[in-house]
Design an enzyme around this catalytic site. Structure first.
Site, PDB file in Angstrom:
ATOM      1  N   SER A 159      -3.478  -0.255  14.738  1.00 25.51           N
ATOM      2  CA  SER A 159      -4.379   0.883  14.856  1.00 25.51           C
ATOM      3  C   SER A 159      -4.941   0.881  16.261  1.00 25.51           C
ATOM      4  O   SER A 159      -5.024  -0.162  16.907  1.00 25.51           O
ATOM      5  CB  SER A 159      -5.513   0.739  13.849  1.00 25.51           C
ATOM      6  OG  SER A 159      -6.633   1.482  14.272  1.00 25.51           O
ATOM      7  N   GLY A 161       0.827  -1.209   0.000  1.00 27.03           N
ATOM      8  CA  GLY A 161       0.000   0.000   0.000  1.00 27.03           C
ATOM      9  C   GLY A 161       0.856   1.252   0.000  1.00 27.03           C
ATOM     10  O   GLY A 161       0.428   2.308   0.462  1.00 27.03           O
ATOM     11  N   GLY A 190       1.288   4.996   3.454  1.00 26.90           N
ATOM     12  CA  GLY A 190       2.296   4.196   2.767  1.00 26.90           C
ATOM     13  C   GLY A 190       3.119   5.031   1.802  1.00 26.90           C
ATOM     14  O   GLY A 190       4.338   4.870   1.702  1.00 26.90           O
ATOM     15  N   GLY A 237      -1.739   7.454   0.714  1.00 25.34           N
ATOM     16  CA  GLY A 237      -1.880   7.649   2.159  1.00 25.34           C
ATOM     17  C   GLY A 237      -0.584   7.546   2.932  1.00 25.34           C
ATOM     18  O   GLY A 237       0.466   8.010   2.491  1.00 25.34           O
ATOM     19  N   TYR A 250     -12.784  -4.969  11.266  1.00 24.29           N
ATOM     20  CA  TYR A 250     -11.597  -4.140  11.047  1.00 24.29           C
ATOM     21  C   TYR A 250     -10.729  -4.139  12.309  1.00 24.29           C
ATOM     22  O   TYR A 250      -9.512  -4.340  12.239  1.00 24.29           O
ATOM     23  CB  TYR A 250     -12.032  -2.718  10.676  1.00 24.29           C
ATOM     24  CG  TYR A 250     -10.877  -1.761  10.516  1.00 24.29           C
ATOM     25  CD1 TYR A 250     -10.158  -1.726   9.333  1.00 24.29           C
ATOM     26  CD2 TYR A 250     -10.498  -0.920  11.554  1.00 24.29           C
ATOM     27  CE1 TYR A 250      -9.081  -0.871   9.186  1.00 24.29           C
ATOM     28  CE2 TYR A 250      -9.423  -0.056  11.417  1.00 24.29           C
ATOM     29  CZ  TYR A 250      -8.721  -0.028  10.239  1.00 24.29           C
ATOM     30  OH  TYR A 250      -7.656   0.808  10.104  1.00 24.29           O
TER      31      TYR A 250
END
Ligand SMILES: *[C@@H]1O[C@H](CO)[C@@H](O)[C@H](O)[C@H]1NC(C)=O
Ligand SMILES: *[C@@H]1O[C@H](CO)[C@@H](O)[C@H](O)[C@H]1NC(C)=O
Ligand SMILES: *[C@@H]1O[C@H](CO)[C@@H](O)[C@H](O)[C@H]1NC(C)=O
Ligand SMILES: *[C@@H]1O[C@H](CO)[C@@H](O)[C@H](O)[C@H]1NC(C)=O
Length: 324
Positions: free
Chosen positions: A174, A41, A47, A45, A199
């Site tokens: 996260s 990724g 990444g 963003g 998630y």
């Protein structure tokens, strides 16, 4: 009623100010010439910020994502901004076990070293279904796919790391891992959890995985850690459902870290010399305690066994990887 809304708004603003004030910036000026980094990724963003940082430090940077156009554009942007031409885009679809295997094979073939692996790619809560591999889509992209990728790249990481400078695996976890369930047996089900919970589960899995992997990597020169970007404003929230996306984006505009800020801890874990342990959880470039459930030994072991089965690693492969 108005009074309660007022209190909530004040609390949110206080949280936002706190969030901005405590965000740390990675101050390491370490160079990465001669080193190779893979960032999943790495094309948008957080990444992309990480990829640009590594490129500016002189590393060979490989960004991976499943979208050709996004990948080639990102590559151009990284080269332009860093002046470093040694940047590659490779196709990787984490929601497909065969794509992960192909990518890993290609890396082993074309690269003779791998110093840094940043497991950054992630989807928000786009939908709740099983992929053609029979895995929950969110779980596969955020966790199972990275699990398989990491294990398949271990030989190259082990070959590269030396005692004074270990190869590094950084997982983007996260703060939502704190809201995850400990019901490991049901992690892979579709239609069972609220997608926000799925998630969160996937992010807890990254922490549990890093703990078990750390144990299994002891004695090697490869270290793993989790990075928490804080409440960062990235595309992940846009892939959430419309209402939640709207809510998230509104909150983000008010309070969140930018992608630049959110990427700092991962950069710190990837490059800073001071970093020399493994299996820990970091936020704002500081080690912090992960949620208690991230230390649940039953969960850690259960998840490892389940993951091996679901990503279809054979005993033979595990033996070759020294992980049996
Ligand atoms: C990072 O994720 C990979 C794959 O999910 C896992 O093998 C590794 O243990 C994780 N590391 C940490 C520190 O969470
Ligand atoms: C790194 O590890 C060594 C040996 O365990 C320790 O002496 C040293 O203080 C550590 N460095 C940092 C910055 O923590
Ligand atoms: C992980 O955390 C430990 C403990 O602080 C640290 O010594 C180690 O260097 C870290 N590893 C990485 C890859 O950041
Ligand atoms: C630890 O995790 C297992 C499932 O993996 C769960 O059944 C158990 O209740 C958890 N223990 C604690 C103290 O949360």
């Amino acid at each position: 009623m108005l009074y309660i809304i007022f209190l909530i708004i004040v609390a949110l603003i206080a949280f936002g100010v706190y969030n901005k004030l405590t965000n740390a910036v990675c101050t390491s000026n370490r160079r990465l010439e001669g080193k190779t980094a893979v960032i999943t990724g790495g094309t948008s963003g957080l990444g992309l910020v990480i990829a640009k940082d590594f490129a500016k430090r002189g590393a060979r940077v490989i960004v991976a994502c499943p979208f050709e156009e996004e990948g080639t554009n990102a590559r151009q942007e990284i080269i332009k901004e860093s002046g470093n031409e040694n940047v590659l885009f490779k196709n990787l679809d984490l929601s497909s076990l065969s794509s992960v295997r192909e990518f890993a094979k290609e890396i082993q073939k074309t690269e003779n070293r791998l110093d840094i692996l940043v497991n950054n790619a992630g989807v928000g809560i786009p939908g709740d279904f099983l992929t053609k591999d029979g895995l929950n889509f969110i779980m596969q992209v955020n966790y199972y796919g990275h699990f398989l990728l990491t294990l398949l790249l271990l030989p190259l990481l082990k070959k590269t790391g030396i005692e004074s400078d270990p190869a590094r695996i950084v997982n983007m976890s996260s703060l939502t891992h704190r809201y995850a369930s400990s019901d490991v047996d049901n992690y892979n089900r579709a239609g069972y959890w609220f997608t926000i919970r799925t998630y969160s589960n996937s992010k807890l899995c990254l922490v549990l995985f890093s703990k078990e992997l750390t144990r299994r990597l002891s004695g090697t020169n490869v270290v793993v850690n989790c990075s928490d970007p804080g409440f960062a404003a990235t595309r992940i929230y846009k892939s959430s459902s419309e209402f939640l996306g709207f809510l998230a984006i509104t909150l983000i505009l008010l309070f969140a870290n930018t992608a630049f800020q959110g990427a700092q801890t991962a950069i710190y874990l990837s490059v800073d010399k001071a970093v020399n342990g493994s299996g820990e959880y970091f936020q704002n470039c500081k080690k912090i305690a992960a949620a208690a459930k991230a230390n649940n030994e039953t969960s850690i072991r259960k998840l490892w066994d389940q993951s091996i089965k679901l990503v279809q690693l054979s005993d033979e492969e595990l033996k070759d990887l020294n992980l049996l």
